[in-house]
Design an enzyme around this catalytic site. Structure first.
Site, PDB file in Angstrom:
ATOM      1  CE  LYS A 301      87.360  35.324  46.702  1.00 31.19           C
ATOM      2  NZ  LYS A 301      88.135  36.422  45.890  1.00 31.19           N
ATOM      3  CG  ASP A 306      84.281  39.887  44.167  1.00 32.77           C
ATOM      4  OD1 ASP A 306      83.414  40.529  44.887  1.00 32.77           O
ATOM      5  OD2 ASP A 306      85.286  39.916  44.123  1.00 32.77           O
ATOM      6  CE  LYS A 313      85.286  42.351  41.680  1.00 32.68           C
ATOM      7  NZ  LYS A 313      86.786  42.455  41.945  1.00 32.68           N
ATOM      8  CG  ASP A 324      85.974  35.813  43.432  1.00 36.93           C
ATOM      9  OD1 ASP A 324      86.967  35.615  43.020  1.00 36.93           O
ATOM     10  OD2 ASP A 324      85.735  36.680  44.035  1.00 36.93           O
ATOM     11  CG  ASP A 383      86.191  44.264  44.347  1.00 37.08           C
ATOM     12  OD1 ASP A 383      85.905  42.939  44.795  1.00 37.08           O
ATOM     13  OD2 ASP A 383      86.776  44.682  43.716  1.00 37.08           O
ATOM     14  CD  GLU A 385      85.791  39.074  47.522  1.00 34.59           C
ATOM     15  OE1 GLU A 385      86.276  40.208  47.339  1.00 34.59           O
ATOM     16  OE2 GLU A 385      85.847  38.143  46.810  1.00 34.59           O
ATOM     17  NE  ARG A 387      92.735  41.042  50.552  1.00 32.99           N
ATOM     18  CZ  ARG A 387      93.575  41.569  49.932  1.00 32.99           C
ATOM     19  NH1 ARG A 387      94.498  42.320  50.393  1.00 32.99           N
ATOM     20  NH2 ARG A 387      93.600  41.296  48.615  1.00 32.99           N
TER      21      ARG A 387
HETATM   22  N1  BES Z   1      87.712  38.146  42.921  1.00 33.54           N
HETATM   23  C1  BES Z   1      88.622  39.158  43.118  1.00 33.54           C
HETATM   24  C2  BES Z   1      90.129  38.928  42.211  1.00 33.54           C
HETATM   25  C3  BES Z   1      89.895  38.658  40.726  1.00 33.54           C
HETATM   26  C4  BES Z   1      90.060  39.585  40.109  1.00 33.54           C
HETATM   27  C5  BES Z   1      89.882  37.357  40.365  1.00 33.54           C
HETATM   28  C6  BES Z   1      89.966  39.523  38.714  1.00 33.54           C
HETATM   29  C7  BES Z   1      89.697  37.228  39.068  1.00 33.54           C
HETATM   30  C8  BES Z   1      89.746  38.120  38.244  1.00 33.54           C
HETATM   31  C9  BES Z   1      89.010  39.869  44.456  1.00 33.54           C
HETATM   32  O1  BES Z   1      87.815  39.565  45.522  1.00 33.54           O
HETATM   33  C10 BES Z   1      89.137  41.273  44.434  1.00 33.54           C
HETATM   34  O2  BES Z   1      88.263  41.857  43.934  1.00 33.54           O
HETATM   35  N2  BES Z   1      90.408  41.570  44.640  1.00 33.54           N
HETATM   36  C11 BES Z   1      90.702  43.034  44.658  1.00 33.54           C
HETATM   37  C12 BES Z   1      91.627  43.427  45.827  1.00 33.54           C
HETATM   38  C13 BES Z   1      91.641  45.019  46.154  1.00 33.54           C
HETATM   39  C14 BES Z   1      90.520  45.647  46.327  1.00 33.54           C
HETATM   40  C15 BES Z   1      92.977  45.007  47.100  1.00 33.54           C
HETATM   41  C16 BES Z   1      91.646  43.377  43.290  1.00 33.54           C
HETATM   42  O3  BES Z   1      92.364  42.705  43.225  1.00 33.54           O
HETATM   43  O4  BES Z   1      91.324  44.382  42.721  1.00 33.54           O
HETATM   44 ZN    ZN Z   2      86.814  38.054  44.948  1.00 36.61          ZN
HETATM   45 MN    MN Z   3      86.490  41.250  45.366  1.00 39.79          MN
END
Ligand code: BES
Ligand code: ZN
Ligand code: MN
Length: 540
Positions: A301, A306, A313, A324, A383, A385, A387
């Site tokens: 990824k 992000d 966020k 990210d 968010d 994103e 996947r």
């Molecule tokens: N990049 C984030 C995941 C992340 C969070 C990485 C904290 C490192 C530290 C990912 O894109 C994300 O935002 N995931 C969301 C998914 C949710 C919306 C289902 C998450 O984990 O909150």
């Molecule tokens: Zn992300």
């Molecule tokens: Mn995200």
């Protein structure tokens, strides 16, 4: 610098990093069976441990110190109360050990190992890292830790000696090669200059492997540490090209127009909110010799920043989203190491790069995207994103008919809820997943096998598309994401998904051989997996 595949290249990390605007420093490491008597040594690292009757010197009789000097050192250490407990660092003036006016080193650094009978290779790596961080700026270090385990001492010392230079008044060039600061007199390096590891035998292959592995981890850290105003899809892709071509990897880069034409709806959809358009980078390692080894696909990824997109966020800690692209950084770095070491197997990396940011052109909640393999996703949260871009990249990677697919991503906050911020979650095909987790444990990145419970996959059904990108429930978010990705793996491909949301980026203090910020995880897990697979045949 340009070389043909399979040809050795100079093992100078500076050359490998020349394409990055700012870079970390790492000490040059060397492995020797004997240190010349007239060598200038700033810091001599001497392991000590907690014996049954108090402090004892480990790895004695190395020839570095005479019997008399060892006795003096033991006296000095015990008289100041050193116990040999784990991570205890006791500096001793080298002068105290001088014979005929000559000291063995300016400073002796006694390094506590704790209980030596219990100590594993990972303990030695961690303690070597601790000693590297304590050795001081630009110093010449000699370490006897290699007498305990040369591999662990080399890797731990190198990784622990990494420092991120940053932009503090130092000269730096942006990715277009323009000077961003006129000041170039600051010395960015505060890690040791050289670390010479003493071992029973100077194994050249072991040294080369440790040098290349450490340089790969440093490269991944450098990418992660580079802020998103420097590193965005276009500049990142160009930098990858420069480095990859230098080591003889095949390189192909698709820009936003080609992505659109070829049907990469996930990558386009995530990237279209940003003025920095997305890219897809493909790197190919062709080994120089014929082999029976399985073919491997790597996917990482690469969200260069992000923000969450329209599903924005919160502000606090959003700055951590500089990390990210950690999965992509690890994959690029692994490919560089695969080329430099000429690993005897074909490896193709597929690396999606995008910046996830809100704007009037951004993907909205409710939008439906069509992926490279034709499957569609209803985007309910912009968010989630990672996947979406991985779906396209994994589908593309499977077109090459690999035997194994290794994918890694800073994918879910749920990874940290489940495992904390130092333990990657490893999901996928059961046997391969377990093997990758085991190898990850061995090399100290500590990946842990996690399940994909079937009911969590059911939660990804959509009314209007083949899939939705989030489930309706809060539970098991890491495995939900794993299930989503499973839809993009072709039948028969053994695959593993390594969620490194926490482990890719250290937001706390340095520990062991892990610095602050970019950690380089899971470069060594992937390399260990490639080495393992290189020793197997296609039939398994
Ligand atoms: N990049 C984030 C995941 C992340 C969070 C990485 C904290 C490192 C530290 C990912 O894109 C994300 O935002 N995931 C969301 C998914 C949710 C919306 C289902 C998450 O984990 O909150
Ligand atoms: Zn992300
Ligand atoms: Mn995200």
């Amino acid at each position: 610098m340009s070389t043909q595949p399979g040809q050795p290249i100079a093992l100078d990390p500076a050359q490998i990093y020349s394409a990055l605007p700012n870079r970390g420093t790492m000490p040059a490491i060397d492995l020797v069976a004997e240190v010349p008597a007239d060598a200038e040594v700033d810091t001599l690292i001497v392991p000590v441990f907690q014996g049954a009757n108090g402090l004892e010197l480990a790895a004695t009789g190395s020839g570095l110190l005479s019997k008399e000097q060892e006795i003096t050192l033991w006296r000095v250490l015990t008289s100041v109360g050193a116990t040999g407990k784990r991570e205890e660092l006791t500096p001793v003036p080298g002068e105290l050990l001088a014979t005929e006016g000559t000291a063995p080193a300016t400073k002796i650094l006694a390094l506590g190992l704790g209980d030596i009978d219990e100590s594993t290779d990972e303990d030695i790596r961690e303690l070597a890292g601790v000693a590297s961080r304590a050795a001081g700026l630009g110093t010449k270090v000699v370490s006897s830790l290699g007498l305990i385990s040369p591999e662990a001492a080399l890797v731990g010392h190198a990784l622990g000696g990494y420092r991120f230079a940053g932009f503090k008044g130092a000269s730096a060039k942006d990715a277009a090669g323009q000077e961003v600061s006129a000041k170039d007199d600051a010395d960015a390096s505060d890690s040791p200059a050289t670390i010479t590891v003493l071992a029973r035998e100077a194994d050249a292959a072991l040294l080369t492997q440790a040098q290349v592995d450490a340089a790969a981890v440093a490269l991944a850290r450098d990418f992660v540490n580079t802020p998103a105003n420097f590193l965005y899809p276009e500049t990142y892709a160009n930098t990858i090209r420069e480095i990859a071509e230098a080591v003889g990897l095949g390189v192909e880069i698709l820009d936003e127009k080609e992505l659109e034409e070829k049907g990469y709806g996930g990558i386009v959809g995530v990237g279209k909110g940003s003025e920095h358009a997305p890219r897809l980078v493909r790197l190919t390692h062709e080994p120089s010799a014929d082999n029976e080894a399985p073919q491997v696909a790597l996917v990482g990824k690469g969200v260069t920043f992000d923000t969450g997109g329209i599903s924005l966020k919160p502000g606090a800690n959003m700055w951590d989203m500089i990390s990210d692209m950690g999965g992509s950084a690890a994959v690029v770095a692994t490919m560089v190491a695969a080329a430099r070491l000429d690993l005897p197997m074909k490896v193709i990396a597929t690396i999606p790069l995008a910046e996830n940011t809100p704007s009037s052109t951004a993907t909205r909640p409710g939008d439906v995207l069509r992926h490279y393999n034709g499957l569609t996703t209803e985007v309910l949260n912009t968010d989630a994103e990672g996947r979406l871009i991985l779906a396209d990249a994994m589908a593309r990677a499977c077109e090459d008919e690999p035997d194994y697919l290794i994918e890694t991503a800073t994918l879910t906050g749920a990874q940290m809820v489940a495992l904390g911020n130092r333990t990657p979650g490893v999901m996928g095909s059961i046997a391969f997943r377990d093997k990758v987790a085991e190898l990850s444990q061995e090399i100290g990145e500590n990946g842990w096998a996690m399940p994909l419970p079937p009911e969590l996959g059911e939660a990804l059904k959509s009314d209007v598309a083949d899939l939705r990108n989030i489930s309706a429930s809060r539970w098991g978010g890491m495995s939900v994401a794993g299930h989503y990705l499973a839809n993009f793996v072709t039948e028969g491909v053994e695959w593993v998904h390594i969620d490194i949301a926490g482990p890719a980026y250290n937001t706390e203090g340095a520990f062991g051989y892990t610095p602050k910020r970019g950690t380089g995880v899971p470069v060594r897990t992937i390399l260990a997996t490639l080495r393992h697979l290189a020793g197997t045949t296609k039939e398994g």
